[in-house]
Write an enzyme that holds these catalytic residues in place. Sequence first.
Site, PDB file in Angstrom:
ATOM      1  N   GLY A 165      -5.746   0.933   1.765  1.00  0.00           N
ATOM      2  CA  GLY A 165      -6.776   2.010   2.079  1.00  0.00           C
ATOM      3  C   GLY A 165      -6.495   3.212   1.148  1.00  0.00           C
ATOM      4  O   GLY A 165      -5.280   3.297   0.590  1.00  0.00           O
ATOM      5  N   LYS A 193       2.028 -10.778  -3.577  1.00  0.00           N
ATOM      6  CA  LYS A 193       3.079  -9.741  -3.297  1.00  0.00           C
ATOM      7  C   LYS A 193       4.440 -10.230  -3.119  1.00  0.00           C
ATOM      8  O   LYS A 193       5.349  -9.630  -3.414  1.00  0.00           O
ATOM      9  CB  LYS A 193       2.516  -9.023  -1.873  1.00  0.00           C
ATOM     10  CG  LYS A 193       1.112  -8.254  -2.390  1.00  0.00           C
ATOM     11  CD  LYS A 193       0.398  -7.700  -1.040  1.00  0.00           C
ATOM     12  CE  LYS A 193      -0.690  -7.113  -1.395  1.00  0.00           C
ATOM     13  NZ  LYS A 193      -1.693  -6.756   0.026  1.00  0.00           N
ATOM     14  N   GLY A 223       0.679  -1.341   0.112  1.00  0.00           N
ATOM     15  CA  GLY A 223       0.049  -0.044   0.156  1.00  0.00           C
ATOM     16  C   GLY A 223       0.797   1.129  -0.100  1.00  0.00           C
ATOM     17  O   GLY A 223       1.532   1.668  -0.912  1.00  0.00           O
TER      18      GLY A 223
HETATM   19  P1  NAP Z   1     -12.566  -0.998  -6.821  1.00  0.00           P
HETATM   20  O1  NAP Z   1     -13.103  -0.017  -5.870  1.00  0.00           O
HETATM   21  O2  NAP Z   1     -13.548  -2.069  -7.076  1.00  0.00           O
HETATM   22  O3  NAP Z   1     -12.375  -0.214  -8.095  1.00  0.00           O
HETATM   23  C1  NAP Z   1     -12.241  -0.846  -9.534  1.00  0.00           C
HETATM   24  C2  NAP Z   1     -12.821  -0.016 -10.625  1.00  0.00           C
HETATM   25  O4  NAP Z   1     -12.125  -0.479 -11.787  1.00  0.00           O
HETATM   26  C3  NAP Z   1     -13.863   0.629 -10.635  1.00  0.00           C
HETATM   27  O5  NAP Z   1     -14.154   1.881 -10.930  1.00  0.00           O
HETATM   28  C4  NAP Z   1     -14.581  -0.348 -11.729  1.00  0.00           C
HETATM   29  O6  NAP Z   1     -15.651   0.314 -12.339  1.00  0.00           O
HETATM   30  C5  NAP Z   1     -13.274  -0.470 -12.465  1.00  0.00           C
HETATM   31  N1  NAP Z   1     -13.384  -1.809 -13.458  1.00  0.00           N
HETATM   32  C6  NAP Z   1     -13.276  -2.925 -13.049  1.00  0.00           C
HETATM   33  N2  NAP Z   1     -13.433  -3.932 -13.729  1.00  0.00           N
HETATM   34  C7  NAP Z   1     -13.710  -3.333 -15.110  1.00  0.00           C
HETATM   35  C8  NAP Z   1     -13.693  -3.577 -16.330  1.00  0.00           C
HETATM   36  N3  NAP Z   1     -13.663  -5.078 -16.855  1.00  0.00           N
HETATM   37  N4  NAP Z   1     -13.883  -2.740 -17.196  1.00  0.00           N
HETATM   38  C9  NAP Z   1     -13.908  -1.532 -16.934  1.00  0.00           C
HETATM   39  N5  NAP Z   1     -13.566  -0.949 -15.655  1.00  0.00           N
HETATM   40  C10 NAP Z   1     -13.703  -1.917 -14.722  1.00  0.00           C
HETATM   41  O7  NAP Z   1     -10.885  -1.567  -6.454  1.00  0.00           O
HETATM   42  P2  NAP Z   1      -9.935  -0.680  -5.569  1.00  0.00           P
HETATM   43  O8  NAP Z   1     -10.283  -0.991  -4.013  1.00  0.00           O
HETATM   44  O9  NAP Z   1     -10.106   0.790  -6.047  1.00  0.00           O
HETATM   45  O10 NAP Z   1      -8.626  -1.314  -6.031  1.00  0.00           O
HETATM   46  C11 NAP Z   1      -8.154  -1.358  -7.385  1.00  0.00           C
HETATM   47  C12 NAP Z   1      -6.698  -1.813  -7.690  1.00  0.00           C
HETATM   48  O11 NAP Z   1      -5.728  -1.344  -6.525  1.00  0.00           O
HETATM   49  C13 NAP Z   1      -6.730  -3.204  -7.234  1.00  0.00           C
HETATM   50  O12 NAP Z   1      -5.632  -3.824  -8.326  1.00  0.00           O
HETATM   51  C14 NAP Z   1      -6.348  -3.288  -5.956  1.00  0.00           C
HETATM   52  O13 NAP Z   1      -5.571  -4.624  -5.524  1.00  0.00           O
HETATM   53  C15 NAP Z   1      -5.312  -2.385  -5.713  1.00  0.00           C
HETATM   54  N6  NAP Z   1      -5.004  -1.970  -4.403  1.00  0.00           N
HETATM   55  C16 NAP Z   1      -6.055  -1.850  -3.795  1.00  0.00           C
HETATM   56  C17 NAP Z   1      -5.882  -1.457  -2.455  1.00  0.00           C
HETATM   57  C18 NAP Z   1      -6.826  -0.982  -1.274  1.00  0.00           C
HETATM   58  O14 NAP Z   1      -6.631  -0.394  -0.147  1.00  0.00           O
HETATM   59  N7  NAP Z   1      -8.162  -1.027  -1.658  1.00  0.00           N
HETATM   60  C19 NAP Z   1      -4.442  -1.126  -1.853  1.00  0.00           C
HETATM   61  C20 NAP Z   1      -3.432  -1.447  -2.717  1.00  0.00           C
HETATM   62  C21 NAP Z   1      -3.693  -1.772  -3.984  1.00  0.00           C
HETATM   63  P3  NAP Z   1     -17.199   0.645 -11.801  1.00  0.00           P
HETATM   64  O15 NAP Z   1     -16.846   1.673 -10.757  1.00  0.00           O
HETATM   65  O16 NAP Z   1     -17.858   1.106 -12.661  1.00  0.00           O
HETATM   66  O17 NAP Z   1     -17.479  -0.720 -10.918  1.00  0.00           O
HETATM   67  N1  HSE Z   2      -6.497  -7.074   0.795  1.00  0.00           N
HETATM   68  C1  HSE Z   2      -5.361  -6.247   1.043  1.00  0.00           C
HETATM   69  C2  HSE Z   2      -5.030  -6.382   2.632  1.00  0.00           C
HETATM   70  C3  HSE Z   2      -5.646  -4.980   0.503  1.00  0.00           C
HETATM   71  O1  HSE Z   2      -5.866  -7.004   3.184  1.00  0.00           O
HETATM   72  O2  HSE Z   2      -3.791  -5.780   2.679  1.00  0.00           O
HETATM   73  C4  HSE Z   2      -4.164  -4.329  -0.161  1.00  0.00           C
HETATM   74  O3  HSE Z   2      -3.485  -5.170  -1.302  1.00  0.00           O
END
Ligand code: NAP
Ligand code: HSE
Length: 436
Positions: free
Chosen positions: A307, A210, A139
Amino acid sequence: MASSTSAAPIGLALLGAGNIGSAVVAAVQRAGERYAARVGAPLEVRRVLVRDTSKARPGLEPSQITDRIEDVLADEGASIVIEFMGGEEPARTYIEMALNSGRHVVTANKEVMAKHGAALLQLAYDRGVRLQYEASVGGGIPVIAPLSRDLLANEVTAVTAIINGTTNYMLTAMTQQGAGYEEVLAEAQRLGYAEPDPTADVEGIDAAYKIAVLCGLAFNVDVAPTEVDRRGISTITARDIAYAAQLGYVIKLLARARLVDGEIEATVRPTLVGASEPLAKVDGVLNAVQFEGDLVGRVMFEGPGAGQGPTASSILADVLDVAQDVAQGRKPLAFIPRRKLRVRPAEEHEARAYLRIGVLDQPGVLAAIATALGDEGVSISSVLQYESEYTGGDEGTAELVLTTHGAPGRAFAAALDVIRELDVVREIGNVLPMEG
Ligand code: NAP
Ligand code: HSE
């Protein structure tokens, strides 16, 4: 966006505008002036790819939103594509398309980088563009950049990490509250730390992606996520946590990778960590990554592993770094093709172990178990017995908790095959590696 620089804007195309994407949009709007001063040119969010074009997207005009990747890549004004859609496909294909079209790419996608990182990094190099992925591991903690730059002079020999916040939150709650697995999982879901389907986190899949990504950088070796020996936390009980505490240990889901005699060991396993070790004190949703290098010794990075703010921080660090290159016309550094090293199967990993075994409380039980271990060359370090009054088990039963000296995985497997068949053994509870 108002800007104090007169340079042409650097266009950003976003693939995704969810949890993380919306935080990046908000930060670019809020701190645009500062970023422009850093880069020497303003950043401009242009087209944004989503699944559902009818949703309201704060800070974005409907005309910017599309559900067609072709619309995004047709925009000549965007030189950096940021991918935060998640999942393997179509994210991998879209990253490949963006690189092939001459765009730099910044991604937060651990699954794509774990499974396809080497090929995509080679493609980026061949196209003369950059592929950055700081947010894919840890993160908001700087992990990829220190490995790519600050530790470059070292032979890195080990990476030991807590890189899943959900499971660290759960194990910490079990340790501090004495609560059971199901209870803390429900709490983690209620607080939004665990997904409704928690499998990727609790079964160690997320952590395996990871650690595979980190192997690429730390050892310059391509390790597939399937080559990571992986176990999750779903079998850990409140009693395992309590027994570990009595032995002076804390149970953590450790992701480890080591360079041993020119071969790689990569694991994700619930592990007993000595209570005085720095990693034992990393609690709650925090992550920490510890590197061992021949010059630097041991260094540890700790902080928020997920986050909106922390993840946007890492993504935007990559974006600003690439944008500086774009503004100054700098060329990316060479990508060195990865080494092929053998990845050792678990049976060859040497470790100390904690064993919890449910038995009938009868004469000779301990001797039979000790014989089975001894026959395979596994030396016992300590033994504790907890009777049914303590375990809550049936009358006449007990739990044996043994710790051992170091032995290879194959020796434990062979001894456990024998122990499992003993009439007096009711259950092999958990067999967990020990550190420290
Ligand atoms: P999320 O809230 O589910 O957002 C995904 C976004 O991508 C949404 O806007 C969705 O569209 C869009 N999307 C998904 N599939 C799609 C497709 N086939 N075509 C077009 N648009 C598509 O996910 P997030 O939590 O932001 O996480 C995003 C990435 O960051 C992931 O790879 C995750 O592993 C990484 N990440 C997340 C965190 C965390 O804390 N959440 C930390 C580190 C890394 P809609 O809005 O229309 O549904
Ligand atoms: N699901 C992951 C975690 C989010 O709990 O650490 C960040 O990759």
